[in-house]
Write a protein that holds these residues in place. Structure first.
Motif, PDB file in Angstrom:
ATOM      1  N   LYS A  32       5.272  14.906  -1.683  1.00 43.07           N
ATOM      2  CA  LYS A  32       5.660  14.199  -0.451  1.00 43.07           C
ATOM      3  C   LYS A  32       6.787  13.210  -0.741  1.00 43.07           C
ATOM      4  N   ILE A  33       6.662  12.506  -1.856  1.00 41.92           N
ATOM      5  CA  ILE A  33       7.681  11.514  -2.229  1.00 41.92           C
ATOM      6  C   ILE A  33       8.973  12.224  -2.602  1.00 41.92           C
ATOM      7  N   ALA A  34       8.833  13.331  -3.375  1.00 40.85           N
ATOM      8  CA  ALA A  34      10.008  14.088  -3.811  1.00 40.85           C
ATOM      9  C   ALA A  34      10.781  14.644  -2.609  1.00 40.85           C
ATOM     10  N   ALA A  35      10.029  15.018  -1.554  1.00 38.71           N
ATOM     11  CA  ALA A  35      10.673  15.565  -0.355  1.00 38.71           C
ATOM     12  C   ALA A  35      11.534  14.519   0.355  1.00 38.71           C
ATOM     13  N   LYS A  36      11.311  13.255   0.034  1.00 42.96           N
ATOM     14  CA  LYS A  36      12.137  12.172   0.623  1.00 42.96           C
ATOM     15  C   LYS A  36      13.388  11.919  -0.219  1.00 42.96           C
ATOM     16  N   GLY A  37      13.634  12.791  -1.214  1.00 45.55           N
ATOM     17  CA  GLY A  37      14.823  12.630  -2.054  1.00 45.55           C
ATOM     18  C   GLY A  37      14.647  11.595  -3.149  1.00 45.55           C
ATOM     19  N   CYS A  38      13.407  11.269  -3.457  1.00 44.25           N
ATOM     20  CA  CYS A  38      13.120  10.286  -4.500  1.00 44.25           C
ATOM     21  C   CYS A  38      12.588  11.054  -5.720  1.00 44.25           C
ATOM     22  N   ALA A  50       0.848  -1.201   0.000  1.00 48.83           N
ATOM     23  CA  ALA A  50       0.000   0.000   0.000  1.00 48.83           C
ATOM     24  C   ALA A  50       0.881   1.248   0.000  1.00 48.83           C
ATOM     25  N   MET A  51       0.601   2.169  -0.934  1.00 49.36           N
ATOM     26  CA  MET A  51       1.425   3.370  -1.044  1.00 49.36           C
ATOM     27  C   MET A  51       1.307   4.248   0.209  1.00 49.36           C
ATOM     28  N   GLU A  52       0.099   4.255   0.808  1.00 48.24           N
ATOM     29  CA  GLU A  52      -0.161   5.123   1.970  1.00 48.24           C
ATOM     30  C   GLU A  52       0.828   4.861   3.116  1.00 48.24           C
ATOM     31  N   ASN A  53       1.239   3.579   3.282  1.00 51.79           N
ATOM     32  CA  ASN A  53       2.101   3.227   4.430  1.00 51.79           C
ATOM     33  C   ASN A  53       3.570   3.145   4.056  1.00 51.79           C
ATOM     34  N   PHE A  54       3.886   3.418   2.816  1.00 56.06           N
ATOM     35  CA  PHE A  54       5.234   3.127   2.356  1.00 56.06           C
ATOM     36  C   PHE A  54       6.203   4.277   2.643  1.00 56.06           C
ATOM     37  N   ASP A  55       7.419   3.943   3.074  1.00 54.20           N
ATOM     38  CA  ASP A  55       8.437   4.954   3.339  1.00 54.20           C
ATOM     39  C   ASP A  55       9.377   5.040   2.124  1.00 54.20           C
ATOM     40  N   PHE A  56       9.367   6.189   1.464  1.00 54.96           N
ATOM     41  CA  PHE A  56      10.129   6.362   0.220  1.00 54.96           C
ATOM     42  C   PHE A  56      11.586   6.791   0.461  1.00 54.96           C
ATOM     43  N   SER A  57      12.012   6.923   1.734  1.00 56.31           N
ATOM     44  CA  SER A  57      13.339   7.504   1.994  1.00 56.31           C
ATOM     45  C   SER A  57      14.489   6.781   1.305  1.00 56.31           C
ATOM     46  N   SER A  58      14.369   5.457   1.145  1.00 54.25           N
ATOM     47  CA  SER A  58      15.510   4.756   0.532  1.00 54.25           C
ATOM     48  C   SER A  58      15.302   4.519  -0.973  1.00 54.25           C
ATOM     49  N   VAL A  59      14.208   5.054  -1.534  1.00 52.06           N
ATOM     50  CA  VAL A  59      13.912   4.815  -2.957  1.00 52.06           C
ATOM     51  C   VAL A  59      14.538   5.931  -3.806  1.00 52.06           C
ATOM     52  N   ASP A  60      15.115   5.552  -4.953  1.00 54.05           N
ATOM     53  CA  ASP A  60      15.755   6.538  -5.822  1.00 54.05           C
ATOM     54  C   ASP A  60      14.777   7.155  -6.814  1.00 54.05           C
ATOM     55  N   ILE A  61      13.946   6.294  -7.432  1.00 54.78           N
ATOM     56  CA  ILE A  61      13.052   6.770  -8.501  1.00 54.78           C
ATOM     57  C   ILE A  61      11.664   6.173  -8.283  1.00 54.78           C
ATOM     58  N   CYS A  62      10.633   7.015  -8.384  1.00 53.03           N
ATOM     59  CA  CYS A  62       9.265   6.503  -8.334  1.00 53.03           C
ATOM     60  C   CYS A  62       8.608   6.775  -9.684  1.00 53.03           C
ATOM     61  N   LEU A  63       8.224   5.708 -10.378  1.00 55.55           N
ATOM     62  CA  LEU A  63       7.471   5.857 -11.623  1.00 55.55           C
ATOM     63  C   LEU A  63       6.000   5.816 -11.228  1.00 55.55           C
ATOM     64  N   MET A  64       5.284   6.902 -11.497  1.00 57.47           N
ATOM     65  CA  MET A  64       3.935   7.020 -10.955  1.00 57.47           C
ATOM     66  C   MET A  64       2.882   7.049 -12.064  1.00 57.47           C
ATOM     67  N   SER A  65       1.903   6.175 -11.945  1.00 53.65           N
ATOM     68  CA  SER A  65       0.759   6.221 -12.860  1.00 53.65           C
ATOM     69  C   SER A  65      -0.482   5.904 -12.039  1.00 53.65           C
ATOM     70  N   ALA A  66      -0.840   6.858 -11.195  1.00 57.57           N
ATOM     71  CA  ALA A  66      -1.892   6.615 -10.213  1.00 57.57           C
ATOM     72  C   ALA A  66      -3.026   7.632 -10.335  1.00 57.57           C
ATOM     73  N   GLY A  67      -3.002   8.435 -11.415  1.00 56.03           N
ATOM     74  CA  GLY A  67      -4.062   9.428 -11.612  1.00 56.03           C
ATOM     75  C   GLY A  67      -3.652  10.796 -11.083  1.00 56.03           C
ATOM     76  N   GLY A  68      -4.351  11.830 -11.575  1.00 51.77           N
ATOM     77  CA  GLY A  68      -3.981  13.210 -11.305  1.00 51.77           C
ATOM     78  C   GLY A  68      -4.081  13.622  -9.853  1.00 51.77           C
TER      79      GLY A  68
END
Ligand code: 2RA
Length: 345
Positions: free
Chosen positions: A83-89, A56-74
């Motif tokens: 929020k994800i970008a602020a984690k350096g991803c 589930a994306m809601e509970n996921f911690d993106f701090s260690s992720v480099d790239i997020c490919l997103m196709s989840a709607g506007g």
């Protein structure tokens, strides 16, 4: 050491293609994480020869992720990308939420890869709308050589652009026609089976649809703001593959033969233009392919320096997932981001 990549919206049409394309192209990922809404948590999906469990994306911690490919709607992209970008991803988003933000680069690698450096402003990169992606790939070499003054684009867009439910609706309606069941449009405003609908996305005040406006705004942002563009976007009963009739008025003369030669040399394009029965492409043949196909290149003698062409591509691949992965490849190949795990080692 490779990258850690998350796919947000992994259970959708485009998310599944993203996973396939990452595996096919051997993207240098040490770990790929499939994310979706809580509803899909625990579902299994394939990634190459592996199976991933959806988180589930809601509970996921993106701090260690480099790239997020997103196709989840506007609306999800609007809320979650920062929020994800602020984690350096770095977020590469396929929705329209960030495309028109001056601080977010809108990228088709064959067209404007150098603009990618602006990703540092927000840590977000936007992927264009499917109909614009294939269009600008075909326009770029022509614009560079002869200068495009004005464009008239008519699209013939497949139902997969509207998601899985839209594909199911075409299938169910087609079946209903044969067995004589009643047809009640659900996602589409009118029957789509054995029909065409001149309406994609919402209507705007000037009578154009948002889909048509996207072609204008995105072509100008990526190619040249001075080009005049008008568009009619039409949904057709095709499962995969968008087609476009493109009429161009150029600054300088360019013969159809010269245009063919230019397009043959250009990256990402295959020219199929034999001027005989079947000597052109149709969306059915382009589904599952990576290229943007160009056919029917011919002079428009009604204006000075006029040219027509027919452009077809797989909307789920070049129009969405493939282009998103290609953007990630530009980031990696140009050394614009390093794996976080490498820095921590
Ligand atoms: C469509 N352009 O075809 C949309 C998908 N991005 O409906």
């Amino acid at each position: 050491m490779g990258y850690k990549v998350a796919i947000a919206g992994a259970t959708g049409n485009v998310g599944a293609e993203m996973l396939d394309i990452l595996a096919e192209r051997g993207f240098p990922a040490d770990e790929v994480i499939a994310l979706a809404s809580r509803r899909s948590q625990g579902k299994e999906i394939s990634f190459g020869d592996k199976t991933l469990k959806v988180q589930a994306m809601e509970n996921f911690d993106f701090s260690s992720v480099d790239i997020c490919l997103m196709s989840a709607g506007g609306s999800i992209a609007k809320e979650w990308a920062p929020k994800i970008a602020a984690k350096g991803c770095v977020v590469i988003d396929n929705s329209s939420a960030w495309r028109y933000d001056a601080d977010v680069p809108l990228i088709v690698p064959e067209v404007n890869a150098d603009d990618i450096v602006d990703f540092k402003k927000k840590n977000i990169i936007a992927n264009p709308n499917c109909s614009t992606a294939q269009l600008v790939v075909a326009l770029k070499p022509i614009h560079e050589k002869a200068g495009i003054k004005r464009l008239v684009v008519s699209t013939y867009q497949s139902v997969s652009g509207g998601g899985k439910e839209a594909m199911d609706e075409l299938f169910n309606q087609t079946r209903a026609v044969f067995v004589n069941d009643p047809i009640e449009p659900q996602k589409f405003t009118k029957r789509i089976a054995f029909n065409v609908i001149p309406h994609i996305d919402e209507f705007m005040e000037d009578g154009y649809t948002k889909e048509e406006w996207k072609v204008l705004a995105e072509t100008k942002k990526m190619l040249d703001p001075t080009i005049k563009v008008t568009c009619t976007a039409v949904r057709v009963p095709v499962f995969v593959g968008h087609s476009e009739s493109v009429n161009m008025e150029l600054e300088n003369p360019l013969s159809p033969e010269e245009a063919q030669d230019l397009l043959r040399e250009a990256p990402g394009i295959l020219v199929v233009d034999k001027r005989e029965d079947g000597g052109y492409v149709t969306p059915y043949e382009c589904a599952g392919e990576d290229a943007t196909y160009v056919s029917r290149i011919r002079e428009d003698a009604t204006v000075e320096n006029g040219l027509n062409m027919w452009v077809v591509s797989d909307n789920l691949r070049k129009g969405a997932a493939l282009n998103t992965v290609q953007i990630a490849e530009v980031l990696v190949n140009r050394g614009l981001i390093k794996p976080k795990a490498e820095a921590a080692a």
